[in-house]
Design a protein around this motif. Sequence first.
Motif, mmCIF file in Angstrom:
data_model
loop_
_atom_site.group_PDB
_atom_site.id
_atom_site.type_symbol
_atom_site.label_atom_id
_atom_site.label_comp_id
_atom_site.label_asym_id
_atom_site.label_seq_id
_atom_site.Cartn_x
_atom_site.Cartn_y
_atom_site.Cartn_z
ATOM 1 N N VAL A 235 0.806 -1.487 0.092
ATOM 2 C CA VAL A 235 -0.217 -0.084 0.305
ATOM 3 C C VAL A 235 1.101 1.248 -0.088
ATOM 4 O O VAL A 235 0.660 1.825 -0.607
ATOM 5 N N ILE A 236 1.996 1.284 0.589
ATOM 6 C CA ILE A 236 3.395 2.606 0.987
ATOM 7 C C ILE A 236 3.545 2.635 -0.715
ATOM 8 O O ILE A 236 3.166 3.647 -1.701
ATOM 9 N N GLN A 237 3.546 1.458 -1.580
ATOM 10 C CA GLN A 237 4.107 1.426 -2.247
ATOM 11 C C GLN A 237 2.815 2.529 -3.756
ATOM 12 O O GLN A 237 3.625 3.021 -4.458
ATOM 13 N N LYS A 238 1.469 1.792 -2.838
ATOM 14 C CA LYS A 238 0.985 2.140 -4.503
ATOM 15 C C LYS A 238 0.467 3.568 -4.240
ATOM 16 O O LYS A 238 0.597 4.144 -4.994
ATOM 17 N N LEU A 239 0.386 4.059 -2.435
ATOM 18 C CA LEU A 239 0.218 5.978 -1.755
ATOM 19 C C LEU A 239 1.251 6.220 -3.252
ATOM 20 O O LEU A 239 1.353 7.997 -3.732
ATOM 21 N N LYS A 240 2.786 5.961 -3.404
ATOM 22 C CA LYS A 240 3.734 6.642 -3.823
ATOM 23 C C LYS A 240 3.907 6.947 -5.106
ATOM 24 O O LYS A 240 4.316 7.705 -5.835
ATOM 25 N N ARG A 241 2.365 5.863 -6.072
ATOM 26 C CA ARG A 241 3.145 5.449 -7.220
ATOM 27 C C ARG A 241 2.082 6.796 -7.889
ATOM 28 O O ARG A 241 1.952 7.350 -9.271
ATOM 29 N N ASP A 242 0.934 6.933 -6.922
ATOM 30 C CA ASP A 242 -0.018 7.125 -7.094
ATOM 31 C C ASP A 242 -0.125 8.837 -6.681
ATOM 32 O O ASP A 242 -1.015 9.914 -6.675
ATOM 33 N N GLY A 243 1.097 9.281 -6.059
ATOM 34 C CA GLY A 243 1.062 10.971 -5.909
ATOM 35 C C GLY A 243 1.073 10.951 -4.235
ATOM 36 O O GLY A 243 0.814 12.402 -4.371
ATOM 37 N N VAL A 244 0.765 10.158 -3.414
ATOM 38 C CA VAL A 244 0.015 11.143 -2.578
ATOM 39 C C VAL A 244 0.948 11.049 -1.323
ATOM 40 O O VAL A 244 0.683 11.589 -0.844
ATOM 41 N N LEU A 245 1.461 10.099 -1.114
ATOM 42 C CA LEU A 245 2.517 10.248 -0.174
ATOM 43 C C LEU A 245 4.278 10.110 -1.282
ATOM 44 O O LEU A 245 4.470 9.459 -2.306
ATOM 45 N N GLN A 246 5.027 10.753 -0.479
ATOM 46 C CA GLN A 246 6.537 10.620 -0.524
ATOM 47 C C GLN A 246 7.226 9.666 -0.044
ATOM 48 O O GLN A 246 8.215 8.584 -0.405
ATOM 49 N N GLU A 247 7.116 10.057 0.871
ATOM 50 C CA GLU A 247 7.741 8.714 1.661
ATOM 51 C C GLU A 247 6.872 8.290 3.024
ATOM 52 O O GLU A 247 6.651 9.114 4.006
ATOM 53 N N LEU A 248 6.936 6.703 3.972
ATOM 54 C CA LEU A 248 7.036 7.229 5.189
ATOM 55 C C LEU A 248 7.942 5.686 5.798
ATOM 56 O O LEU A 248 7.761 4.896 5.220
ATOM 57 N N THR A 249 8.423 6.150 6.515
ATOM 58 C CA THR A 249 9.773 5.826 7.227
ATOM 59 C C THR A 249 9.632 5.815 9.264
ATOM 60 O O THR A 249 8.478 6.598 9.143
ATOM 61 N N ARG A 250 10.384 5.306 10.086
ATOM 62 C CA ARG A 250 9.908 6.187 11.444
ATOM 63 C C ARG A 250 10.312 7.443 11.779
ATOM 64 O O ARG A 250 9.425 7.914 12.041
ATOM 65 N N ASP A 251 11.559 7.744 11.097
ATOM 66 C CA ASP A 251 11.222 8.984 10.802
ATOM 67 C C ASP A 251 10.883 9.845 10.094
ATOM 68 O O ASP A 251 11.441 11.302 10.027
ATOM 69 N N ARG A 252 10.262 9.587 8.051
ATOM 70 C CA ARG A 252 10.076 11.296 8.070
ATOM 71 C C ARG A 252 8.779 10.343 7.004
ATOM 72 O O ARG A 252 8.606 9.006 6.911
ATOM 73 N N LEU A 253 7.767 11.418 7.317
ATOM 74 C CA LEU A 253 6.044 10.917 6.804
ATOM 75 C C LEU A 253 6.278 12.512 6.104
ATOM 76 O O LEU A 253 6.437 13.455 6.574
ATOM 77 N N VAL A 254 5.990 11.991 4.826
ATOM 78 C CA VAL A 254 6.485 13.344 3.809
ATOM 79 C C VAL A 254 4.770 13.167 2.357
ATOM 80 O O VAL A 254 4.836 11.946 2.179
ATOM 81 N N ILE A 255 3.829 13.771 2.506
ATOM 82 C CA ILE A 255 2.830 13.588 2.467
ATOM 83 C C ILE A 255 2.110 14.696 1.149
ATOM 84 O O ILE A 255 2.312 15.840 0.939
ATOM 85 N N LYS A 256 2.853 14.692 -0.461
ATOM 86 C CA LYS A 256 2.080 14.843 -1.166
ATOM 87 C C LYS A 256 1.490 15.604 -1.942
ATOM 88 O O LYS A 256 1.227 16.766 -2.297
ATOM 89 N N ASP A 257 -0.024 15.003 -1.513
ATOM 90 C CA ASP A 257 -1.396 14.887 -2.063
ATOM 91 C C ASP A 257 -1.905 14.996 -0.620
ATOM 92 O O ASP A 257 -2.521 14.043 -0.422
ATOM 93 N N LEU A 258 -2.081 16.467 -0.250
ATOM 94 C CA LEU A 258 -3.023 16.297 1.069
ATOM 95 C C LEU A 258 -4.138 15.739 0.839
ATOM 96 O O LEU A 258 -5.101 15.307 1.992
ATOM 97 N N GLU A 259 -5.230 16.430 0.213
ATOM 98 C CA GLU A 259 -6.339 16.197 -0.491
ATOM 99 C C GLU A 259 -6.706 14.877 -0.832
ATOM 100 O O GLU A 259 -8.292 13.695 -0.781
ATOM 101 N N LYS A 260 -6.379 14.207 -2.073
ATOM 102 C CA LYS A 260 -6.288 13.313 -2.450
ATOM 103 C C LYS A 260 -6.198 12.027 -0.790
ATOM 104 O O LYS A 260 -6.766 11.032 -0.726
ATOM 105 N N LEU A 261 -5.124 11.830 0.242
ATOM 106 C CA LEU A 261 -4.670 10.998 0.974
ATOM 107 C C LEU A 261 -6.198 11.889 2.386
ATOM 108 O O LEU A 261 -6.622 10.424 2.412
ATOM 109 N N ARG A 262 -6.917 12.780 2.443
ATOM 110 C CA ARG A 262 -7.946 12.624 3.084
ATOM 111 C C ARG A 262 -8.751 11.481 2.316
ATOM 112 O O ARG A 262 -10.007 10.886 3.496
ATOM 113 N N SER A 263 -9.495 11.476 0.810
ATOM 114 C CA SER A 263 -10.565 11.282 0.517
ATOM 115 C C SER A 263 -10.111 10.014 0.417
ATOM 116 O O SER A 263 -11.389 9.293 1.056
ATOM 117 N N LEU A 264 -9.066 9.202 0.065
ATOM 118 C CA LEU A 264 -8.922 7.500 0.273
ATOM 119 C C LEU A 264 -9.109 7.772 2.067
ATOM 120 O O LEU A 264 -9.503 6.394 2.828
#
Length: 267
Positions: A235-264
Motif C-alpha cells: 500500500v505504501i508503494q501504491k500511494l507513492k506511485r499515485d502521488g499521495v505519499l513521497q516517503e513513510l519511514t520511522r523518522d519521516r512522513l512526507v505527504i504530497k497530496d493531502l486532499e487525496k489522502l483525506r479522500s482515501l
Amino acid sequence: RWGSAPCVCFSRSAVPAPGNGLAIFRHVPVPRIGELMPSVPESAILTATIPGINQMWAQLLFLAAKQEHARGTYLYLYDDPEHSFYFLEKGRVTILHGATNGQVQNMLYMQPGTLLNVAHALGSSMTRFLDSGCQFFCLTDVVLWKFPGSLLHDQDFIRSHPAFIENLMSSIGLKLLLMHNTLSNSGTGNTLSKLCRFCLNMSQASGNARELSPGISQTELANLLGVHRISLLRVIQKLKRDGVLQELTRDRLVIKDLEKLRSLAMQ
C-alpha cells in the motif's frame, strides 16, 4: 500499614524491615495535586505509544521488588495471586492480543517511566476475570519493579499519596484513549484506508503538516493497524506511485497530496 503524611511537603511510607517485622520509614517528597503531570502529544496517541507519564513513581521503588527480563520475553502478569502492578524503569514493552489465525495485534507500546498491569491490580477486588489472549512482550531488555496490588487498595497510602494516585488515574484515562484509537484504526476499512487514516491523523495533529516524524517503524505500524507487513508495504508503494505519499519511514512522513489522502482515508 502505610503511614500518614507527617507534614505538607513529605509523606512517610512504612515497609517491614527484613527479619524483624519492624517498620522502616522513608521520607518521600509529595508533589501537590496537579503538579508533575506530563503533557502528552497527540502523535503519542496516534502511534499508541505511552511516554514516561508515571515517572514520579520511581520515588516509591523502595516499596517494590526489582525484576529483569530479556528481549523477546513474554510476560504473563495476570495470574499473579498478589495482583501486582509494575513500573517500567528501562526498555520497551508492548501489549499483544493474539488471534486464532496467528495474527498479533499490538495494543500499546510502553516507554520507560510507565506503570503496567494497573487495571488488573485495581479490578481484582471486583472480578476474577483473566484475559488469556493478552500478553506483555519485551521489545528490548527491560527492568521492571513489582508493586503489591494491595497498595492501591490501602486507604492510608491513598490518603498520604494523593498526587501519585491522581497520576495513576490520569494515566489509565490516557491508556483508554490510546486503546480506543487503536481499535478504531484496526477495526474498520482495508489496509489502504487504515494507513491513509493514520497518516491523515498524524498530519492533523501537527497542524496539517505535510512533513513530520511518525516515530514508529513499519513493522510496528503494521501490528498497530492489524495488517500484515507485506500488505502495508504494498500500500505504501501504491500511494507513492499515485502521488499521495513521497516517503513513510520511522523518522519521516512526507505527504504530497493531502486532499487525496483525506479522500482515501474516508473510504
